[in-house]
Design an enzyme around this catalytic site. Structure first.
Site, PDB file in Angstrom:
ATOM      1  N   ARG A 168      36.402  15.107  92.421  1.00 25.37           N
ATOM      2  CA  ARG A 168      37.033  14.129  93.170  1.00 25.37           C
ATOM      3  C   ARG A 168      37.064  12.737  92.642  1.00 25.37           C
ATOM      4  O   ARG A 168      37.373  11.620  93.213  1.00 25.37           O
ATOM      5  CB  ARG A 168      36.644  14.003  94.717  1.00 25.37           C
ATOM      6  CG  ARG A 168      36.779  15.373  95.356  1.00 25.37           C
ATOM      7  CD  ARG A 168      38.387  15.589  95.731  1.00 25.37           C
ATOM      8  NE  ARG A 168      38.722  16.776  96.681  1.00 25.37           N
ATOM      9  CZ  ARG A 168      38.406  17.790  96.491  1.00 25.37           C
ATOM     10  NH1 ARG A 168      38.338  18.330  95.299  1.00 25.37           N
ATOM     11  NH2 ARG A 168      38.722  18.894  97.499  1.00 25.37           N
ATOM     12  N   SER A 243      40.030  16.556 103.945  1.00 20.53           N
ATOM     13  CA  SER A 243      38.461  16.154 103.861  1.00 20.53           C
ATOM     14  C   SER A 243      38.539  14.610 104.046  1.00 20.53           C
ATOM     15  O   SER A 243      38.971  14.056 103.103  1.00 20.53           O
ATOM     16  CB  SER A 243      37.835  16.653 102.688  1.00 20.53           C
ATOM     17  OG  SER A 243      37.952  18.154 102.420  1.00 20.53           O
ATOM     18  N   GLU A 338      35.892  10.354 100.952  1.00 13.73           N
ATOM     19  CA  GLU A 338      36.774  10.821  99.747  1.00 13.73           C
ATOM     20  C   GLU A 338      38.416  10.281  99.920  1.00 13.73           C
ATOM     21  O   GLU A 338      38.966   9.937  98.896  1.00 13.73           O
ATOM     22  CB  GLU A 338      36.957  12.271 100.007  1.00 13.73           C
ATOM     23  CG  GLU A 338      37.526  13.181  98.947  1.00 13.73           C
ATOM     24  CD  GLU A 338      38.931  13.645  99.267  1.00 13.73           C
ATOM     25  OE1 GLU A 338      39.496  13.997  98.251  1.00 13.73           O
ATOM     26  OE2 GLU A 338      39.305  13.968 100.324  1.00 13.73           O
TER      27      GLU A 338
HETATM   28  N1  EPU Z   1      31.103  24.039 106.483  1.00  7.92           N
HETATM   29  C1  EPU Z   1      30.540  24.169 107.837  1.00  7.92           C
HETATM   30  N2  EPU Z   1      31.014  23.772 108.811  1.00  7.92           N
HETATM   31  C2  EPU Z   1      32.486  23.028 108.618  1.00  7.92           C
HETATM   32  C3  EPU Z   1      32.786  23.129 107.169  1.00  7.92           C
HETATM   33  C4  EPU Z   1      32.217  23.676 106.300  1.00  7.92           C
HETATM   34  O1  EPU Z   1      29.222  24.500 108.031  1.00  7.92           O
HETATM   35  O2  EPU Z   1      33.106  22.508 109.410  1.00  7.92           O
HETATM   36  C5  EPU Z   1      30.420  24.945 105.304  1.00  7.92           C
HETATM   37  C6  EPU Z   1      30.445  26.275 105.494  1.00  7.92           C
HETATM   38  O3  EPU Z   1      28.965  26.571 104.937  1.00  7.92           O
HETATM   39  C7  EPU Z   1      31.599  26.704 104.573  1.00  7.92           C
HETATM   40  C8  EPU Z   1      31.254  25.671 103.484  1.00  7.92           C
HETATM   41  O4  EPU Z   1      30.807  24.481 104.167  1.00  7.92           O
HETATM   42  O5  EPU Z   1      31.167  27.840 103.899  1.00  7.92           O
HETATM   43  C9  EPU Z   1      32.652  25.354 102.667  1.00  7.92           C
HETATM   44  O6  EPU Z   1      33.645  24.957 103.469  1.00  7.92           O
HETATM   45  P1  EPU Z   1      35.090  25.005 103.226  1.00  7.92           P
HETATM   46  O7  EPU Z   1      35.367  26.087 102.370  1.00  7.92           O
HETATM   47  O8  EPU Z   1      35.924  24.772 104.195  1.00  7.92           O
HETATM   48  O9  EPU Z   1      35.124  23.774 101.848  1.00  7.92           O
HETATM   49  P2  EPU Z   1      34.469  22.162 102.233  1.00  7.92           P
HETATM   50  O10 EPU Z   1      33.431  22.077 100.993  1.00  7.92           O
HETATM   51  O11 EPU Z   1      34.404  21.838 103.224  1.00  7.92           O
HETATM   52  C10 EPU Z   1      36.168  21.621 100.144  1.00  7.92           C
HETATM   53  C11 EPU Z   1      37.188  20.599  99.844  1.00  7.92           C
HETATM   54  C12 EPU Z   1      38.730  20.914 100.628  1.00  7.92           C
HETATM   55  C13 EPU Z   1      38.840  22.259  99.980  1.00  7.92           C
HETATM   56  C14 EPU Z   1      37.983  23.235 100.290  1.00  7.92           C
HETATM   57  C15 EPU Z   1      38.142  24.459  99.776  1.00  7.92           C
HETATM   58  C16 EPU Z   1      36.020  18.472  99.515  1.00  7.92           C
HETATM   59  C17 EPU Z   1      35.550  17.073  99.874  1.00  7.92           C
HETATM   60  N3  EPU Z   1      36.742  19.178 100.239  1.00  7.92           N
HETATM   61  O12 EPU Z   1      35.810  21.452 101.486  1.00  7.92           O
HETATM   62  O13 EPU Z   1      39.606  20.070 100.196  1.00  7.92           O
HETATM   63  O14 EPU Z   1      40.255  22.729 100.675  1.00  7.92           O
HETATM   64  O15 EPU Z   1      36.533  22.813  99.880  1.00  7.92           O
HETATM   65  O16 EPU Z   1      37.849  24.817  98.483  1.00  7.92           O
HETATM   66  O17 EPU Z   1      35.575  18.782  98.292  1.00  7.92           O
HETATM   67  C18 EPU Z   1      40.619  17.774 100.663  1.00  7.92           C
HETATM   68  O18 EPU Z   1      39.917  17.471  99.524  1.00  7.92           O
HETATM   69  O19 EPU Z   1      41.389  17.246 101.494  1.00  7.92           O
HETATM   70  C19 EPU Z   1      40.161  19.377 101.153  1.00  7.92           C
HETATM   71  C20 EPU Z   1      40.652  19.834 102.043  1.00  7.92           C
END
Ligand code: EPU
Length: 343
Positions: A168, A243, A338
């Site tokens: 990012r 995010s 972010e």
């Molecule tokens: N998780 C939780 N609770 C939540 C959300 C996430 O426990 O409410 C944990 C879970 O273990 C889940 C893990 O986090 O398995 C990963 O969650 P998710 O796949 O939703 O991904 P993220 O790390 O929360 C990142 C990006 C997103 C992107 C997703 C999928 C960042 C800041 N965000 O989110 O990007 O869509 O991965 O690849 O890196 C964005 O940048 O606006 C965005 C939505």
């Protein structure tokens, strides 16, 4: 020069996905590179407070008036140029909607962008934050960006390595912040032998559930769209910027100390460091789905700050600060936004 005169006291409500009714002192709608060149050559960027605006999907205005110029990069255009039997360059102007560019590439059976389907925002801002999702980041396919040096008005091309991409992050948030405006992005996409990326957990689960064993780039795109729709609120229905925080990258000892205490905490490799999940921290701290007045963290993705309607930028930012304080107190971790926060 007459066509680059600014519009005074302009509302940005339709141009930011938090839906904030913010006004700016001057608004410059830019629809051609030459307008931007002229604007830069007129010296405006050396003198005035300004903000470059793309799709407005990663932006929080804390106050209700931006006392400067908003330069809206609304350039359109797209083209595909084969470079050999296996690769083509897909070039998109900065103001093209990102997801439409992904679909355009898929329509021509080009691979590389499918995991990045349905990300809100424009093509020109995608490299700034090195957009990433479901196991892919734009830096993996980006060939070059073109743009304009805002202090000289000259056109420049930067290679992917000159963009200094990280999680990012890019040079456009640091040395070239307020120095360079991206006018187009060029991506090197596969024409055959596509690199199918299914390693991000939820993708392989969804494919399995759908009975797909040999996924195509089109299947991956469909699955990513379905996952995003199931978790992430559509900004046109519920105002948000995706995010709100980055996933913190911490030294291994910090991560493993937390993991000892909270064995269910997910960890991810990040070179020598460890990436921890901001969504998990926020959920564990008790904020997932909690609404305070007109703001809150989303019920299906705790990382998404939501404006339930009529909230001000200050209300949203205060909520973000509350979450940051609480996560620091409970876990000793500093969350960083972010989203680009404009004070
Ligand atoms: N998780 C939780 N609770 C939540 C959300 C996430 O426990 O409410 C944990 C879970 O273990 C889940 C893990 O986090 O398995 C990963 O969650 P998710 O796949 O939703 O991904 P993220 O790390 O929360 C990142 C990006 C997103 C992107 C997703 C999928 C960042 C800041 N965000 O989110 O990007 O869509 O991965 O690849 O890196 C964005 O940048 O606006 C965005 C939505």
């Amino acid at each position: 020069m007459s066509d680059i005169r600014p519009i005074p006291d302009f509302s940005l409500k339709a141009l930011n996905t938090f839906g904030l009714d913010v006004r700016c002192a001057q608004y410059y709608p830019i629809t051609s590179e030459s307008q931007l060149e002229l604007l830069a050559q007129s010296g405006v960027f050396g003198k005035k407070k300004f903000l470059l605006l793309g799709g407005g999907s990663n932006l929080l205005f804390v106050s209700e008036f931006f006392d400067g110029a908003v330069v809206h990069l609304n350039l359109k255009g797209r083209e595909i140029e084969p470079i050999d039997a296996h690769f083509s360059i897909l070039k998109a102007a900065a103001g093209e909607n990102w997801h439409q560019i992904v679909l355009y590439g898929l329509h021509h059976n080009l691979g590389g962008l499918e995991n990045l389907s349905l990300i809100p925002g424009n093509a020109g801002t995608a490299p700034v934050q090195n957009i990433g999702a479901y196991g892919t980041e734009i830096c993996e396919v980006l060939e070059y960006v073109e743009g304009i040096d805002l202090l000289t008005g000259s056109r420049k091309r930067l290679s992917a390595s000159e963009c200094q991409f990280a999680y990012r992050d890019s040079v456009f948030k640091h040395a070239l912040k307020d120095r360079f405006a991206i006018t187009s992005v060029a991506m090197r996409l596969t024409r055959d032998d596509h690199n199918i990326r299914t390693h991000y957990g939820t993708i392989s689960d969804e494919l399995r559930n759908a009975g797909i064993t040999q996924p195509t780039i089109h299947d991956i795109s469909k699955v990513v769209i379905a996952i995003r729709k199931s978790k992430l609120p559509d900004p046109s229905v519920l105002a948000n910027c995706g995010s709100f925080f980055k996933n913190p990258i911490v030294p291994p000892e910090t991560a493993f100390n937390l993991k000892d205490k909270y064995p269910d905490m997910p960890l991810y490799h990040a070179g020598e460091q460890v990436k921890i999940s901001a969504g998990w921290l926020i959920e564990k701290a008790g904020w997932k789905g909690v609404r305070i007045g007109r703001v809150g963290m989303h019920a299906r993705q705790a990382l998404v700050l939501v404006n339930y309607g009529g909230a001000t930028g200050a209300e949203l930012w205060n909520h973000a600060l509350r979450i940051m304080d609480d996560v620091r107190e409970k876990f000793g971790i500093d969350l960083q936004p972010e989203v680009n926060v404009i004070q």
